[in-house]
Design an enzyme around this catalytic site. Structure first.
Site, PDB file in Angstrom:
ATOM      1  N   HIS A   1       0.833  -1.206   0.000  1.00 33.29           N
ATOM      2  CA  HIS A   1       0.000   0.000   0.000  1.00 33.29           C
ATOM      3  C   HIS A   1       0.868   1.257   0.000  1.00 33.29           C
ATOM      4  O   HIS A   1       0.630   2.186  -0.793  1.00 33.29           O
ATOM      5  CB  HIS A   1      -0.915  -0.008   1.231  1.00 33.29           C
TER       6      HIS A   1
ATOM      7  N   GLN B   1      -7.922  15.254   2.578  1.00 31.24           N
ATOM      8  CA  GLN B   1      -6.655  14.800   3.148  1.00 31.24           C
ATOM      9  C   GLN B   1      -5.463  15.359   2.376  1.00 31.24           C
ATOM     10  O   GLN B   1      -4.471  15.805   2.972  1.00 31.24           O
ATOM     11  CB  GLN B   1      -6.604  13.263   3.133  1.00 31.24           C
TER      12      GLN B   1
ATOM     13  N   GLU C   1      -6.176   3.022  -4.675  1.00 33.61           N
ATOM     14  CA  GLU C   1      -5.257   2.129  -5.376  1.00 33.61           C
ATOM     15  C   GLU C   1      -5.947   1.380  -6.512  1.00 33.61           C
ATOM     16  O   GLU C   1      -5.394   1.235  -7.605  1.00 33.61           O
ATOM     17  CB  GLU C   1      -4.669   1.114  -4.402  1.00 33.61           C
TER      18      GLU C   1
ATOM     19  N   THR D   1     -15.023   5.947  11.305  1.00 31.67           N
ATOM     20  CA  THR D   1     -14.297   4.678  11.204  1.00 31.67           C
ATOM     21  C   THR D   1     -15.273   3.597  11.653  1.00 31.67           C
ATOM     22  O   THR D   1     -15.831   3.680  12.747  1.00 31.67           O
ATOM     23  CB  THR D   1     -13.059   4.666  12.109  1.00 31.67           C
TER      24      THR D   1
END
Length: 365
Positions: A104, A204, A320, A221
């Site tokens: 990652h 972010q 990703e 979360t």
């Protein structure tokens, strides 16, 4: 996958107008532990009081539960799952998220630093992490509201790059005093839960200069309602590390975990990340988190960071999988996604050998 006697994850449930209490899942039922074991520690609305009893109590209680189930002594206290509501299993004290997958971290580096080394100089020397917001940890099934924030200079609005991070969460049972590093991993950590650290990538990207994640991560979360004890998990040696870590990060046992995750977006399987490929193991994360003297508290939760494997079909985030939106993901209904849209449902499941770790799910609103 099995929810049998070798599994036995803990959770918190309620039925009708009754107060929440602790149970253990067995097949398609939940065992009411307060009634079956005549122990009021399980009559509370979280696992915290039981977890604080420590490693010996965890082991002995699991042995008693297995014995009662094997001898059919628990039968009167088993309640069908379709008759109960599941709740957040722990009172979350602190929440920390790591960045422990080599694959990652490499993918993210290649996307955002294509002309430089994919990994920053510190990455192979310590488990990188950041402190999250414990008050926004929610149980699976809780709807997720799209966050808003600053997107760039002078621009405020809703996140356009809403993402997931498929992770494993580690739940601390036994605290440690401020001023000294934690002891052995298995003496402090009670078990694991599936975790989705929802991420607003555009918020972010703008705010994390030069500090780490803040509003882009703190809005939600999600965790599974089930916490699987460490004792139930298949362990393997951790991934080889080069260079060798400093002494305080040397592994004190095999705490690599042989888990297979599955990510489903609106019912379509989009990835199957393997946990065994993680670079930093959870014992190393705990050692680093406390080496400066930071204390542990019962109910502390720390995430592994996105779990990604070396193959394209093993990536643990949409960032990703879509390569930052340049390669749309095809779903089984013919639609495509780069990031999440309103009404999308993401479910992360995991298995360990023949055992199920359950699911963590959320729908965007």
């Amino acid at each position: 996958m099995s929810w049998g006697i070798d599994n036995l994850p803990y959770g918190v449930f309620s039925r009708g107008g009754e107060s929440p209490r602790v149970g253990v899942r067995y097949e398609d039922r939940v065992l009411d532990l307060a009634a079956a074991l005549h122990d009021e520690v399980f009559a509370t609305g979280s696992l915290n009081a039981f977890m604080a009893r420590g490693h010996r109590a965890w082991r002995d209680t699991r042995a008693v539960i297995r014995e009662k189930l094997a001898d059919s002594l628990a039968e009167p206290y088993l309640i069908p799952l379709d008759q109960v509501t599941l709740h957040l299993p722990i009172e979350v004290a602190d929440y920390v998220d790591f960045y422990a997958s080599l694959d990652h971290a490499t993918n993210m580096g290649r996307m955002f630093r294509p002309n430089a080394e994919a990994l920053l100089p510190n990455w192979r020397h310590l488990p990188v992490g950041y402190h999250g917001r414990s008050g926004t940890v929610v149980v699976s099934g809780t709807p997720i509201t799209r966050p808003s924030g600053q997107l760039r200079a002078g621009e405020f609005g809703p996140c356009a790059k809403l993402d997931i991070e498929a992770e494993l969460g580690f739940v601390v049972g036994v605290p440690s005093p401020m001023g000294s590093a934690a002891g052995a991993f298995e003496e402090h950590v009670f078990g694991v839960t599936l975790l989705n650290d929802w991420s607003a990538r555009d918020i972010q990207g703008w705010e994390a200069q030069p500090l780490g994640p803040f509003l882009g991560k703190s809005f939600a979360t999600s965790i599974s309602p089930w916490v699987t004890p460490l004792e139930a998990l298949p362990r393997v040696p951790g991934r080889e590390q080069d260079p060798a870590p400093l002494e305080y990060l040397r592994r004190q046992g095999d705490w690599g975990l042989d888990l297979e995750l599955e990510i489903r977006l609106n019912g379509s399987v989009v990835s199957r990340p393997p946990y065994r490929s993680m670079y930093w193991t959870p014992d190393q994360m705990l050692a680093h988190m406390t080496v400066n003297g930071a204390s542990l508290r019962t109910g502390d939760l720390y995430g592994s960071g996105t779990i990604s494997g070396p193959e394209p079909g093993q990536r643990g985030s949409l960032m990703e999988l879509s390569w930052n939106g340049t390669e749309p993901i095809k779903l089984s209904d013919g639609s495509t996604r780069t990031f999440l849209e309103e009404g999308d449902t993401v479910t992360i499941a995991a298995t360990a050998g023949g055992l199920s770790l359950g699911e963590v799910s959320g729908t965007i609103r």
